[in-house]
Scaffold this active site. Sequence first.
Site, PDB file in Angstrom:
ATOM      1  N   HIS A 127      51.435  35.039  34.710  1.00  0.00           N
ATOM      2  CA  HIS A 127      52.329  34.352  33.767  1.00  0.00           C
ATOM      3  C   HIS A 127      51.744  34.302  32.366  1.00  0.00           C
ATOM      4  O   HIS A 127      50.557  34.575  32.146  1.00  0.00           O
ATOM      5  CB  HIS A 127      52.654  32.940  34.264  1.00  0.00           C
ATOM      6  N   CYS A 144      45.591  31.472  38.748  1.00  0.00           N
ATOM      7  CA  CYS A 144      46.636  32.378  38.290  1.00  0.00           C
ATOM      8  C   CYS A 144      46.047  33.486  37.411  1.00  0.00           C
ATOM      9  O   CYS A 144      44.908  33.395  36.957  1.00  0.00           O
ATOM     10  CB  CYS A 144      47.695  31.622  37.488  1.00  0.00           C
TER      11      CYS A 144
END
Length: 180
Positions: A127, A144
Amino acid sequence: MSLQHLVPRPCLRDAARLVLVGALAAALTLGAGPARAASAGHVSTVDAATHQMTVTDHGRTVMTFTAGFGKPGFRTPSGTFHVLGKDEVITMTSCSANITCDPRSPNYYVLTVHWAVRLTSSGVFIHAAPWDHAIGQADTSHGCIHLSTADAHRFYDFSRTGDTVIVKNTGGLTGNPSGP
């Protein structure tokens, strides 16, 4: 002549078990079937050793990005993943990622995240991370994979459910709690 006459009964039961196990393994590997077939050709490789993400379409490199990964204690898991879904905007919290629900913890967060591509049900995403000014230089996430906003948007637009994402050299194990 039936198979029962050729194979002793205990072997027949073992053979049936192997067929069942093989079918189950195939189902778990293939997942949604049609989503995988629709995504044939899209393979992304994300390498923590070089902090690079290479996106290919039928073996041809179409994008290369600088990436950031999980910090010590929250290493991004290595392995082969498939895109489970995408969110243009999503709220990520340390509580929902099973990291901490305590606002006094240094690992507590509540973030609005853009261009999120989900790799695991436990919360590993690729992301946009506009707050991470060390992308490509230091690993700062809770597991992430961080990209610049522009790169995350390009990857989001290109990726499809079922696409293959290979993550390597992270030092992380699958199944650890993770988040932004």
